[in-house]
Write a protein that holds these residues in place. Structure first.
Motif, PDB file in Angstrom:
ATOM      1  N   GLY A 166       0.811  -1.213   0.000  1.00 14.88           N
ATOM      2  CA  GLY A 166       0.000   0.000   0.000  1.00 14.88           C
ATOM      3  C   GLY A 166       0.847   1.266   0.000  1.00 14.88           C
ATOM      4  N   LEU A 167       1.969   1.237  -0.735  1.00 12.35           N
ATOM      5  CA  LEU A 167       2.890   2.374  -0.805  1.00 12.35           C
ATOM      6  C   LEU A 167       2.880   2.954  -2.217  1.00 12.35           C
ATOM      7  CD1 LEU A 167       5.829   0.818   1.238  1.00 12.35           C
ATOM      8  CD2 LEU A 167       4.292   2.654   1.981  1.00 12.35           C
ATOM      9  N   TYR A 168       2.687   4.280  -2.304  1.00  8.46           N
ATOM     10  CA  TYR A 168       2.537   4.937  -3.602  1.00  8.46           C
ATOM     11  C   TYR A 168       3.357   6.219  -3.631  1.00  8.46           C
ATOM     12  CZ  TYR A 168      -1.242   1.638  -3.471  1.00  8.46           C
ATOM     13  OH  TYR A 168      -1.941   0.474  -3.343  1.00  8.46           O
ATOM     14  N   PHE A 169       4.251   6.321  -4.625  1.00  9.12           N
ATOM     15  CA  PHE A 169       5.068   7.507  -4.824  1.00  9.12           C
ATOM     16  C   PHE A 169       4.511   8.281  -6.015  1.00  9.12           C
ATOM     17  CE2 PHE A 169       7.976   4.720  -2.577  1.00  9.12           C
ATOM     18  CZ  PHE A 169       8.628   5.578  -1.708  1.00  9.12           C
ATOM     19  N   ALA A 170       4.155   9.547  -5.789  1.00  7.48           N
ATOM     20  CA  ALA A 170       3.670  10.409  -6.862  1.00  7.48           C
ATOM     21  C   ALA A 170       4.823  11.271  -7.379  1.00  7.48           C
ATOM     22  CB  ALA A 170       2.529  11.284  -6.354  1.00  7.48           C
ATOM     23  N   LEU A 171       4.571  12.032  -8.424  1.00  2.21           N
ATOM     24  CA  LEU A 171       5.606  12.847  -9.062  1.00  2.21           C
ATOM     25  C   LEU A 171       6.368  13.738  -8.086  1.00  2.21           C
ATOM     26  CD1 LEU A 171       3.631  13.810 -12.266  1.00  2.21           C
ATOM     27  CD2 LEU A 171       5.793  12.548 -12.205  1.00  2.21           C
ATOM     28  N   GLU A 172       5.668  14.330  -7.135  1.00  3.82           N
ATOM     29  CA  GLU A 172       6.334  15.258  -6.208  1.00  3.82           C
ATOM     30  C   GLU A 172       7.234  14.546  -5.195  1.00  3.82           C
ATOM     31  OE1 GLU A 172       2.163  14.478  -4.592  1.00  3.82           O
ATOM     32  OE2 GLU A 172       3.004  14.951  -6.546  1.00  3.82           O
ATOM     33  N   GLU A 173       7.189  13.233  -5.153  1.00  2.00           N
ATOM     34  CA  GLU A 173       8.010  12.470  -4.208  1.00  2.00           C
ATOM     35  C   GLU A 173       9.248  11.857  -4.872  1.00  2.00           C
ATOM     36  OE1 GLU A 173       3.828  11.707  -2.036  1.00  2.00           O
ATOM     37  OE2 GLU A 173       4.548  10.276  -3.499  1.00  2.00           O
ATOM     38  N   VAL A 174       9.455  12.202  -6.140  1.00  2.91           N
ATOM     39  CA  VAL A 174      10.598  11.720  -6.909  1.00  2.91           C
ATOM     40  C   VAL A 174      11.500  12.923  -7.174  1.00  2.91           C
ATOM     41  CG1 VAL A 174      11.287  10.627  -9.081  1.00  2.91           C
ATOM     42  CG2 VAL A 174       9.211   9.880  -7.916  1.00  2.91           C
ATOM     43  N   GLN A 175      12.809  12.734  -7.058  1.00  2.00           N
ATOM     44  CA  GLN A 175      13.729  13.868  -7.140  1.00  2.00           C
ATOM     45  C   GLN A 175      14.233  14.207  -8.540  1.00  2.00           C
ATOM     46  OE1 GLN A 175      16.982  13.244  -4.490  1.00  2.00           O
ATOM     47  NE2 GLN A 175      17.230  11.125  -5.040  1.00  2.00           N
ATOM     48  N   VAL A 176      13.825  13.474  -9.554  1.00  2.00           N
ATOM     49  CA  VAL A 176      14.205  13.804 -10.931  1.00  2.00           C
ATOM     50  C   VAL A 176      12.936  13.952 -11.773  1.00  2.00           C
ATOM     51  CG1 VAL A 176      16.414  12.580 -10.795  1.00  2.00           C
ATOM     52  CG2 VAL A 176      14.414  11.397 -11.675  1.00  2.00           C
ATOM     53  N   PRO A 177      12.996  14.753 -12.835  1.00  2.00           N
ATOM     54  CA  PRO A 177      11.836  14.847 -13.719  1.00  2.00           C
ATOM     55  C   PRO A 177      11.612  13.507 -14.422  1.00  2.00           C
ATOM     56  CG  PRO A 177      13.528  16.469 -14.314  1.00  2.00           C
ATOM     57  CD  PRO A 177      14.091  15.607 -13.240  1.00  2.00           C
ATOM     58  N   VAL A 178      10.385  13.070 -14.477  1.00  2.00           N
ATOM     59  CA  VAL A 178      10.048  11.802 -15.133  1.00  2.00           C
ATOM     60  C   VAL A 178       9.616  12.136 -16.560  1.00  2.00           C
ATOM     61  CG1 VAL A 178       8.636   9.722 -15.033  1.00  2.00           C
ATOM     62  CG2 VAL A 178       9.373  10.832 -12.914  1.00  2.00           C
ATOM     63  N   GLY A 179      10.515  11.904 -17.517  1.00  2.00           N
ATOM     64  CA  GLY A 179      10.314  12.317 -18.903  1.00  2.00           C
ATOM     65  C   GLY A 179       8.993  11.905 -19.512  1.00  2.00           C
ATOM     66  N   ILE A 180       8.604  10.679 -19.301  1.00  2.00           N
ATOM     67  CA  ILE A 180       7.380  10.171 -19.906  1.00  2.00           C
ATOM     68  C   ILE A 180       6.138  10.881 -19.369  1.00  2.00           C
ATOM     69  CG2 ILE A 180       6.969   8.277 -18.289  1.00  2.00           C
ATOM     70  CD1 ILE A 180       6.303   6.542 -20.757  1.00  2.00           C
ATOM     71  N   LYS A 181       6.266  11.536 -18.224  1.00  2.58           N
ATOM     72  CA  LYS A 181       5.126  12.208 -17.595  1.00  2.58           C
ATOM     73  C   LYS A 181       5.201  13.735 -17.692  1.00  2.58           C
ATOM     74  CE  LYS A 181       4.223   8.426 -14.404  1.00  2.58           C
ATOM     75  NZ  LYS A 181       2.809   8.126 -14.557  1.00  2.58           N
ATOM     76  N   ARG A 182       6.213  14.254 -18.389  1.00  4.14           N
ATOM     77  CA  ARG A 182       6.358  15.716 -18.525  1.00  4.14           C
ATOM     78  C   ARG A 182       5.728  16.201 -19.822  1.00  4.14           C
ATOM     79  NH1 ARG A 182      10.021  18.703 -15.297  1.00  4.14           N
ATOM     80  NH2 ARG A 182      10.184  20.234 -16.940  1.00  4.14           N
ATOM     81  N   LEU A 183       5.094  17.345 -19.745  1.00  6.18           N
ATOM     82  CA  LEU A 183       4.487  17.947 -20.922  1.00  6.18           C
ATOM     83  C   LEU A 183       5.259  19.173 -21.399  1.00  6.18           C
ATOM     84  CD1 LEU A 183       0.734  17.734 -19.860  1.00  6.18           C
ATOM     85  CD2 LEU A 183       1.993  16.202 -21.382  1.00  6.18           C
TER      86      LEU A 183
END
Length: 194
Positions: free
Chosen positions: A78-95
């Motif tokens: 039950g552990l979920y990391f969203a974009l703001e909890e990752v320290q690098v930009p996630v290319g596939i999710k950037r617009l």
């Protein structure tokens, strides 16, 4: 409507297509199935330091849906990391630019598109490797948030660039060709980088 809580306490709605208990490889927010497992060393490099206590040796998956805010999910724990909890930009999710493609060599989508569309230097993966060094690294498992090689992403950008170049209206094509002729032909530009 059901919600889940990310490791930082953000509430996100669960997809109506996914029922609890959530299948191990299914992102509960977007409903996408992603069987590729993320290794611990990828998570240790990607998540923000204050979340290290939530990293487990197994059970994490990377959500590849571009519009989903979830990056890593572990349905067992039950552990979920969203974009703001990752320290690098996630290319596939950037617009918006810069959109990282090759994390090992620091190459973004705009650099590859520039080589293809404006300079006209690249028409294949080998060209992209020679001119930008994208897809020539060896640390994808720790530098890329997906924990995998950037090859598929580079290939997608290549297809996008070639389509853009083919679709240029004649006036813009002439302008791009004229701009390309103004680029120095010595080793400072459009030369294979060592």
């Amino acid at each position: 409507m059901a919600f889940l809580t990310t490791v930082s306490g953000r509430l996100l709605p669960v997809s109506a297509a996914v029922a609890a208990p959530f299948p191990e490889a299914t992102c509960p927010v977007c409903g996408g199935a992603f069987p590729f497992r993320i290794r611990r060393w990828t998570l240790e490099r990607m998540v923000k330091g204050w979340h290290f206590d939530k990293i487990r040796d197994e059970g994490y998956h990377f959500c590849e849906t571009p519009t989903c805010p979830i990056v890593y999910f572990n349905n067992r724990e039950g552990l979920y990391f969203a974009l703001e909890e990752v320290q690098v930009p996630v290319g596939i999710k950037r617009l918006e630019a810069p959109i990282p493609v090759c994390y090992c060599k620091g190459v973004d989508e705009q650099t590859i598109l520039y080589e293809i569309v404006v300079k006209g230097c690249c028409e294949s993966i080998k060209d992209i490797q020679a001119y930008t060094r994208a897809r020539t690294g060896t640390e994808c498992h720790i530098r890329n948030p997906s924990g995998r090689c950037c090859g598929d992403h580079v290939q997608a950008v290549l297809r996008k660039g070639l389509a853009m170049r083919a679709d240029l209206p004649p006036a813009l094509r002439a302008e791009a060709e004229e701009a390309a002729t103004a680029i120095p032909t010595d080793d400072t530009c459009c030369a294979v980088r060592a």
